[in-house]
Design a protein around this motif. Structure first.
Motif, PDB file in Angstrom:
ATOM      1  N   ARG A 172       0.860  -1.171   0.000  1.00 45.43           N
ATOM      2  CA  ARG A 172       0.000   0.000   0.000  1.00 45.43           C
ATOM      3  C   ARG A 172       0.896   1.221   0.000  1.00 45.43           C
ATOM      4  O   ARG A 172       2.125   1.114   0.060  1.00 45.43           O
ATOM      5  CB  ARG A 172      -0.915   0.007   1.228  1.00 45.43           C
ATOM      6  N   CYS A 173       0.280   2.391  -0.038  1.00 47.65           N
ATOM      7  CA  CYS A 173       1.023   3.631   0.125  1.00 47.65           C
ATOM      8  C   CYS A 173       0.576   4.288   1.421  1.00 47.65           C
ATOM      9  O   CYS A 173      -0.608   4.259   1.781  1.00 47.65           O
ATOM     10  CB  CYS A 173       0.774   4.581  -1.054  1.00 47.65           C
ATOM     11  N   PHE A 174       1.537   4.884   2.110  1.00 49.20           N
ATOM     12  CA  PHE A 174       1.259   5.548   3.381  1.00 49.20           C
ATOM     13  C   PHE A 174       1.886   6.926   3.357  1.00 49.20           C
ATOM     14  O   PHE A 174       3.040   7.095   2.959  1.00 49.20           O
ATOM     15  CB  PHE A 174       1.834   4.742   4.546  1.00 49.20           C
ATOM     16  N   TRP A 235      -5.984   6.039   0.946  1.00 49.74           N
ATOM     17  CA  TRP A 235      -7.173   5.315   0.524  1.00 49.74           C
ATOM     18  C   TRP A 235      -7.655   5.800  -0.845  1.00 49.74           C
ATOM     19  O   TRP A 235      -7.321   6.893  -1.293  1.00 49.74           O
ATOM     20  CB  TRP A 235      -8.307   5.536   1.534  1.00 49.74           C
ATOM     21  N   THR A 236      -8.467   4.982  -1.494  1.00 47.57           N
ATOM     22  CA  THR A 236      -9.207   5.434  -2.671  1.00 47.57           C
ATOM     23  C   THR A 236     -10.455   6.177  -2.196  1.00 47.57           C
ATOM     24  O   THR A 236     -10.835   6.097  -1.026  1.00 47.57           O
ATOM     25  CB  THR A 236      -9.632   4.258  -3.559  1.00 47.57           C
ATOM     26  N   ALA A 414      -4.723  12.573   1.019  1.00 43.70           N
ATOM     27  CA  ALA A 414      -4.417  11.141   0.948  1.00 43.70           C
ATOM     28  C   ALA A 414      -5.516  10.300   1.576  1.00 43.70           C
ATOM     29  O   ALA A 414      -5.841   9.211   1.095  1.00 43.70           O
ATOM     30  CB  ALA A 414      -3.085  10.869   1.643  1.00 43.70           C
ATOM     31  N   ASN A 415      -6.108  10.798   2.642  1.00 38.98           N
ATOM     32  CA  ASN A 415      -7.101  10.042   3.394  1.00 38.98           C
ATOM     33  C   ASN A 415      -8.401   9.866   2.617  1.00 38.98           C
ATOM     34  O   ASN A 415      -9.041   8.802   2.679  1.00 38.98           O
ATOM     35  CB  ASN A 415      -7.360  10.761   4.725  1.00 38.98           C
ATOM     36  N   GLU A 430      -1.213   4.812  -8.126  1.00 37.60           N
ATOM     37  CA  GLU A 430      -0.572   5.225  -6.893  1.00 37.60           C
ATOM     38  C   GLU A 430      -0.968   6.668  -6.599  1.00 37.60           C
ATOM     39  O   GLU A 430      -1.304   7.425  -7.515  1.00 37.60           O
ATOM     40  CB  GLU A 430       0.949   5.112  -6.997  1.00 37.60           C
ATOM     41  N   PRO A 431      -0.950   7.074  -5.332  1.00 36.71           N
ATOM     42  CA  PRO A 431      -1.341   8.440  -4.988  1.00 36.71           C
ATOM     43  C   PRO A 431      -0.211   9.434  -5.238  1.00 36.71           C
ATOM     44  O   PRO A 431       0.969   9.106  -5.097  1.00 36.71           O
ATOM     45  CB  PRO A 431      -1.645   8.341  -3.492  1.00 36.71           C
TER      46      PRO A 431
END
Length: 587
Positions: A172-174, A235-236, A414-415, A430-431
């Protein structure tokens, strides 16, 4: 004009006839005035006043970001204009006024912290030169350095790279966030506080290596619960909507108002001065500003633009971002108080006892231990006849399981899935942070509208009110009611700007100068039109400063948008209301 569904399901103008001003009008009417989540909080006469709002500007989008930022900020400024007309009608008996929102000029609003120029005929200090050693020294002559934890890259980019998106062990991406002090974030990853890197991209690598060995849920626990730093799984939009937190806040539009009943607080406005007229409609309104960084300070700056008197309170031992002060401290006196000392707490109580509005923007719960929670502020003023408006701003919203977490603009993006959709628009799953502090400044406008609404309710019904605003409230409205450009419109604006692809690990210090360069090369005549800027004088600094003009325009009057008090650094004034609320000089 025919309409069709945009890519994310919101209504938009057909792509072959796309026009930013026309699309903005659609967002204004359907995304705000006919949106029950928003309109249910607004006064009954808002629709009549809204008919006087006009949108103009270039048809083609200019900024290569797939989210409709121009339409979003322009529609929100249209709402602010309509609310000003409601205030003029109810308080001053002035009929709704024609107002114009230029959608090109509106976009300068969410990048205004980057666009000032101090001493334009001399040293000409701007945001970019302030980042150089010589420029930093020149800027410090006017604005005291408040960065207590060396987040300004004095030893290279490594510490600021603690605010960035990285891949995790579970793929995932954080988004980790160094906040105002990156040391706890580095501690959470087992990294040194300083490493020597000249190249920003090289400075990303230690963080990449560490986050790659930790799962996203573990990173969330470390950030939110162990080290108390901002941070979120990226998150998406659908994942956020379906989360317990997304569902808990889904009933909120741009803000939420809670009435505090008090039988002795009768309907009222605020103490008037000789300056309280339709020209300066909020003159005489006293606002205590307990905020820092961008979103909440943008609220109080917006009130000051309408004539309100703002006293900003910070503390010498609390870190802040000095580079933001030139833009966001217009219209405000600035005093230091240390809440750890009873004498200083009493000085704040004295300010609040005379105030009509208090705006808070610190991490939830931080001010509670000093007696300055919303409940504590209302208790402090419960025995006076005039109610108090308490506005509080946070990142995640005030309901649901994540409401205790700290956060900033990038975290909200991002959230809620805004970052993910921007990255996908460039062809990668990816974000990518969408560059500008858009959610910060748009939350600021939402806060101004919420406070104006509460003032109108106090004038009609009496009592005190709490206004809740949040970065996520704006972001979920952006996702659900504004949306992204239709695909061919996005492809066109992206192509005109070179189709540059950015990656998840390209943080704001990396992206901002590249986007400004891109816009200067491709949209200079549209976005940076000299008519969108004005020269202001700050008596506190003894300097002229070039700044973007106020967005809302009243071509026939009667409102004059400006600042009574020149911008200044933190802690230069005394913590008391001056006798003359229009005083420009340091008191």
């Amino acid at each position: 004009m025919p309409f069709e569904k945009a890519a994310n399901g919101t209504s938009g103008i057909r792509t072959e006839t796309y026009s930013v001003p026309k699309a903005t009008k659609d967002v204004f009417e359907n995304g705000i005035l006919k949106n029950r989540l928003v309109s249910s909080q607004l006064p009954e006469d808002i629709e009549t006043c809204a008919t006087k709002v006009e949108f103009e500007g270039t048809d083609q989008p200019s900024i290569p970001i797939n989210w409709r930022f121009a339409e979003s900020i322009s529609a929100l400024k249209g709402l602010e204009a309509a609310m000003i007309s409601v205030l003029l009608k109810r308080k001053y008996g002035v009929e709704p006024q024609r107002t114009i929102i230029n959608t090109d000029q509106s976009q300068l609003f969410f990048m205004s912290v980057l666009l000032f120029k101090i001493d334009p005929d001399g040293e000409a200090i701007d945001m970019l030169t302030a980042g150089t050693p010589k420029g930093k020294a020149a800027y410090a002559k006017y604005f005291k350095e408040c960065d207590l934890h060396d987040m300004g890259n004095s030893k290279g980019p490594y510490r600021s790279s603690a605010t960035n998106i990285y891949k995790t062990k579970d793929d995932r991406c954080f988004h980790i966030h160094g906040s105002m002090d990156s040391s706890p974030t580095q501690d959470s990853l087992g990294l040194a506080h300083y490493q020597d890197f000249a190249d920003p991209e090289e400075s990303f690598k230690p963080y990449m290596e560490k986050t790659a060995d930790i799962g996203s849920e573990d990173l969330q626990r470390l950030a939110s619960d162990v080290y108390k730093q901002a941070g979120t799984i990226c998150w998406t939009t659908e994942e956020f909507k379906n989360s317990a937190h997304g569902k808990a806040n889904a009933h909120v539009g741009l803000f939420e108002i809670h009435e505090m009943k008090n039988t002795i607080q009768a309907p009222c406005w605020w103490p008037e001065t000789e300056h309280t007229t339709p020209k300066r409609p909020l003159a005489g309104l006293k606002v205590v500003d307990l905020t820092r960084v961008i979103a909440a300070p943008a609220v109080t700056r917006g009130l000051a633009e309408l004539g309100a008197s703002v006293m900003r309170i910070t503390a010498e031992h609390v870190t802040d971002m000095s580079t933001l002060h030139c833009d966001l401290n217009w219209g405000k006196w600035n005093a230091h108080l240390d809440f750890r000392n009873e004498e200083d707490r009493e000085k704040l109580r004295a300010l609040i006892r005379e105030a009509d509005v208090v705006v808070q923007g610190y991490r939830p719960g931080v001010l509670d231990k000093y007696g300055f929670s919303p409940e504590g502020l209302l208790e402090l003023t419960k025995d006076r006849k005039r109610g108090l408006i308490v506005a509080r701003e946070n990142c995640y919203g005030w309901n649901g399981p994540w409401s205790y977490r700290s956060g900033w603009q990038q975290i909200s993006d991002a959230n809620t899935g805004v970052s993910m959709e921007f990255g996908r628009a460039m062809g990668n799953d990816e974000p990518v942070t969408p560059v500008f502090p858009n959610s910060d400044f748009c939350t600021g406008v939402a806060g101004v509208v919420g406070i104006l609404t509460a003032l109108l309710r106090r004038a009609t019904d009496g009592g005190s009110y709490q206004v809740d605003i949040a970065l996520n409230y704006y972001s979920q409205w952006l996702v659900n009611s504004v949306g992204t450009y239709p695909e061919d419109v996005w492809q066109d604006v992206w192509s005109r700007n070179g189709r540059q692809v950015f990656r998840h690990y390209h943080n704001m210090p990396y992206l901002l100068p590249r986007y400004l360069k891109m816009l200067q090369e491709n949209s200079k005549d549209v976005l940076f039109n000299p008519s969108f800027f004005e020269r202001r004088h700050s008596g506190a600094l003894g300097q002229d400063i070039i700044c973007p003009k106020p967005v809302v325009q009243f071509p026939q009057g009667p409102v004059e948008l400006k600042f009574n008090v020149g911008t200044r650094g933190n802690g230069v004034d005394q913590a008391r209301w001056p006798q003359d609320l229009m005083t420009e000089v340091v008191v």
